[in-house]
Write a protein that holds these residues in place. Structure first.
Motif, mmCIF file in Angstrom:
data_model
loop_
_atom_site.group_PDB
_atom_site.id
_atom_site.type_symbol
_atom_site.label_atom_id
_atom_site.label_comp_id
_atom_site.label_asym_id
_atom_site.label_seq_id
_atom_site.Cartn_x
_atom_site.Cartn_y
_atom_site.Cartn_z
ATOM 1 N N ALA A 114 3.823 20.003 63.638
ATOM 2 C CA ALA A 114 3.697 20.534 62.729
ATOM 3 C C ALA A 114 3.380 22.196 62.261
ATOM 4 O O ALA A 114 2.858 22.941 62.900
ATOM 5 C CB ALA A 114 1.903 19.590 62.625
ATOM 6 N N TYR A 115 3.497 22.994 61.282
ATOM 7 C CA TYR A 115 3.459 23.317 61.066
ATOM 8 C C TYR A 115 3.912 23.544 59.008
ATOM 9 O O TYR A 115 3.998 23.647 58.355
ATOM 10 C CB TYR A 115 4.754 24.711 60.950
ATOM 11 C CG TYR A 115 4.940 24.753 62.292
ATOM 12 C CD1 TYR A 115 4.771 26.016 63.061
ATOM 13 C CD2 TYR A 115 5.849 23.824 63.210
ATOM 14 C CE1 TYR A 115 5.381 26.356 64.760
ATOM 15 C CE2 TYR A 115 5.885 23.566 64.825
ATOM 16 C CZ TYR A 115 5.774 25.606 65.097
ATOM 17 O OH TYR A 115 5.869 25.036 66.538
ATOM 18 N N TRP A 116 2.741 24.562 58.768
ATOM 19 C CA TRP A 116 1.977 24.548 57.362
ATOM 20 C C TRP A 116 3.315 25.442 57.235
ATOM 21 O O TRP A 116 3.454 26.316 57.398
ATOM 22 C CB TRP A 116 0.571 25.622 56.952
ATOM 23 C CG TRP A 116 -0.649 24.323 57.257
ATOM 24 C CD1 TRP A 116 -1.071 24.660 58.278
ATOM 25 C CD2 TRP A 116 -0.828 23.287 56.505
ATOM 26 N NE1 TRP A 116 -2.072 23.793 58.178
ATOM 27 C CE2 TRP A 116 -2.263 22.716 56.825
ATOM 28 C CE3 TRP A 116 -0.242 22.670 55.811
ATOM 29 C CZ2 TRP A 116 -3.015 21.784 56.748
ATOM 30 C CZ3 TRP A 116 -1.182 21.293 55.405
ATOM 31 C CH2 TRP A 116 -2.008 21.366 55.737
ATOM 32 N N THR A 117 4.037 24.834 54.808
ATOM 33 C CA THR A 117 4.716 25.493 54.584
ATOM 34 C C THR A 117 3.963 26.248 52.775
ATOM 35 O O THR A 117 2.305 25.604 53.002
ATOM 36 C CB THR A 117 6.397 24.612 54.054
ATOM 37 O OG1 THR A 117 5.543 24.221 53.185
ATOM 38 C CG2 THR A 117 6.408 24.113 55.509
ATOM 39 N N SER A 118 4.038 26.652 52.491
ATOM 40 C CA SER A 118 3.854 27.185 51.214
ATOM 41 C C SER A 118 3.562 25.923 49.768
ATOM 42 O O SER A 118 3.460 26.278 48.997
ATOM 43 C CB SER A 118 4.570 28.325 50.855
ATOM 44 O OG SER A 118 5.945 28.066 49.922
ATOM 45 N N GLY A 119 4.113 25.180 50.344
ATOM 46 C CA GLY A 119 4.325 23.899 49.643
ATOM 47 C C GLY A 119 2.863 22.739 49.521
ATOM 48 O O GLY A 119 2.453 23.004 49.611
ATOM 49 N N GLN A 120 3.004 23.677 48.000
ATOM 50 C CA GLN A 120 1.201 22.618 47.460
ATOM 51 C C GLN A 120 1.932 21.860 45.956
ATOM 52 O O GLN A 120 2.842 22.179 45.094
ATOM 53 C CB GLN A 120 0.612 23.610 47.673
ATOM 54 C CG GLN A 120 -0.372 23.037 46.717
ATOM 55 C CD GLN A 120 -2.048 23.975 46.897
ATOM 56 O OE1 GLN A 120 -1.352 25.151 45.775
ATOM 57 N NE2 GLN A 120 -2.766 24.702 47.823
ATOM 58 N N TRP A 121 1.090 20.615 46.121
ATOM 59 C CA TRP A 121 1.146 19.874 44.636
ATOM 60 C C TRP A 121 0.385 20.968 43.764
ATOM 61 O O TRP A 121 -0.721 21.462 43.784
ATOM 62 C CB TRP A 121 0.739 18.657 44.952
ATOM 63 C CG TRP A 121 0.475 17.867 43.459
ATOM 64 C CD1 TRP A 121 -0.448 17.751 42.543
ATOM 65 C CD2 TRP A 121 2.076 16.894 42.648
ATOM 66 N NE1 TRP A 121 -0.146 16.909 41.802
ATOM 67 C CE2 TRP A 121 0.815 16.642 42.564
ATOM 68 C CE3 TRP A 121 2.726 16.824 43.102
ATOM 69 C CZ2 TRP A 121 1.725 16.191 41.228
ATOM 70 C CZ3 TRP A 121 3.516 15.922 42.628
ATOM 71 C CH2 TRP A 121 3.427 15.621 41.686
ATOM 72 N N GLY A 122 1.133 21.430 42.435
ATOM 73 C CA GLY A 122 0.820 21.909 41.643
ATOM 74 C C GLY A 122 0.633 20.923 40.187
ATOM 75 O O GLY A 122 0.272 21.476 39.184
#
Length: 390
Positions: A319-327
């Motif tokens: 698993a890899y973190w992306t810059s996606g985030q709930w805004g």
């Protein structure tokens, strides 16, 4: 004190930070107003100092158990973990959550008019064990899209017992209606703390061209008396073989530079609780002139997936973190400040869509690189890798 103050001037445009300060109650009364005050430098909108015992004109829009609550210095939520004296008065906002739980509280201002050159100032106290788990992030609404203008994760340390003041320019070139949002993530440890006070919008003589990414937004500042100097490095002329001091290997793929961490973002408490944090990966990328990965085209999705999946990459298929985030109203790429326009969700994902949740590429089970959302920072999770892009 002034003679001993050291000033660092950075090449990039970051917010203005000063050491802790304290006003007398008389001085504080003189500056507090919920109206615009006309001064030599322009106008001041005192959004709140919370001494009235109310949050107005702020609204707590937290979706989970963690919430912004007004705390009084003389009556802390937890008497064993009191806050240090705030810059002025005795009341401030602090993230409050049930014992043993973590979460992200959401605070939003009422709509107001922001003018070119306006800047946002606040006082803050943030502490976490281990380092860089808790965070305060500030967003402004730009034509309905939330854009991050401030992240304070680097000040989140186990030994932080002081308030600081920071100022950041709101990147608009025209008069526009906006709302400010303050997100405070607080982990579950007894010593974890996130608090804010003295929220002000004021005019300045600064002007900017609206940036195309959060990295640009956080570019140019003067830091005064800070014990946390920046470690930002300049962008390389070409894709480096490794990003920063840790094992983050870089590759040129379809003409773009991507850097893959060969280690998982992990901290271990004294109690041996494993803590995984999106903020650690985000901070590492930014401190080295990059951002977490934003996947904004089908071509880019395929390029990254094909590379990770290939045997030649040698990467762990996890698993890899992306810059996606709930805004708050939808998912955004914090690396580019853009809403999601194309997605690659696993079936029944996203299943949280709650403030405090971030997006990972997952290769476990039958996910095959598709996306899922998960809490941005917390205990008990198997930690993830992260991907930066230059």
């Amino acid at each position: 004190m002034e003679a001993n103050r050291v000033t660092f001037i950075l090449l990039f445009s970051l917010p203005l930070l000063s050491t802790s300060f304290r006003l007398s109650d008389g001085e504080k009364r003189n500056i507090v107003s919920n109206e615009f005050l006309h001064k030599k430098i322009g106008r001041v909108l005192q959004l709140s100092d919370f001494e009235s015992g109310t949050m107005a004109p702020w609204i707590d829009e937290s979706a989970a158990d963690a919430r912004w609550n007004i705390e009084d210095l003389d009556m802390p939520f937890d008497s064993t973990q009191p806050a240090p004296p705030p810059p002025s008065g005795t009341k401030y906002l602090r993230v409050n959550r049930p014992s043993g739980t973590s979460g992200q509280a959401v605070l939003r201002s009422e709509q107001f008019t922001v003018e070119p050159g306006d800047q946002f100032r606040l006082s803050f106290w943030i502490r976490s064990d281990p380092t860089q788990i808790n965070n305060i992030q500030v967003y402004w609404s730009n034509n309905g899209v939330q854009e991050r203008i401030l992240s304070l994760v680097e000040y989140s340390t186990p030994t932080n017992f002081e308030w600081r003041s920071i100022t950041v320019l709101i990147p608009t070139t025209v008069s526009v209606q906006t709302r400010l949002s303050v997100y405070g993530f607080c982990n579950s440890g007894n010593t974890d703390a996130v608090a804010i006070d003295n929220l002000v919008v004021e005019s300045s003589d600064q002007t900017v061209t609206p940036p195309s990414s959060t990295l640009s937004t956080l570019s140019s500042t003067v830091i005064t008396g800070s014990t946390f100097p920046s470690s930002t490095t300049s962008l390389p002329g070409s894709c480096p073989s490794n990003l920063g001091p840790n094992s983050v290997r870089c590759e040129t793929l379809s003409g773009n530079c991507y850097c893959f961490s060969l280690y998982k973002v992990i901290e271990i408490r004294n109690t041996l609780q494993i803590v995984d944090s999106w903020f650690i990966g985000d901070s590492y990328c930014r401190n080295n002139g990059a951002t977490l990965l934003s996947l904004e085209t089908q071509t880019e999705i395929s390029v990254i997936d094909n590379y990770i999946s290939s045997a030649s990459s040698g990467l762990d298929k996890y698993a890899y973190w992306t810059s996606g985030q709930w805004g708050g109203t939808g998912f955004i790429w914090t690396g580019s400040n853009q809403p999601f326009t194309i997605t690659n969700w696993y079936p029944d994902q996203p299943d949280d869509m709650t403030t405090g949740y971030c997006v990972r590429l997952f290769y476990g089970s039958d996910y095959a690189g598709r996306w899922s959302d998960i809490i941005c920072s917390g205990e008990g999770y198997v930690p993830f890798y992260f991907i930066c892009e230059l």
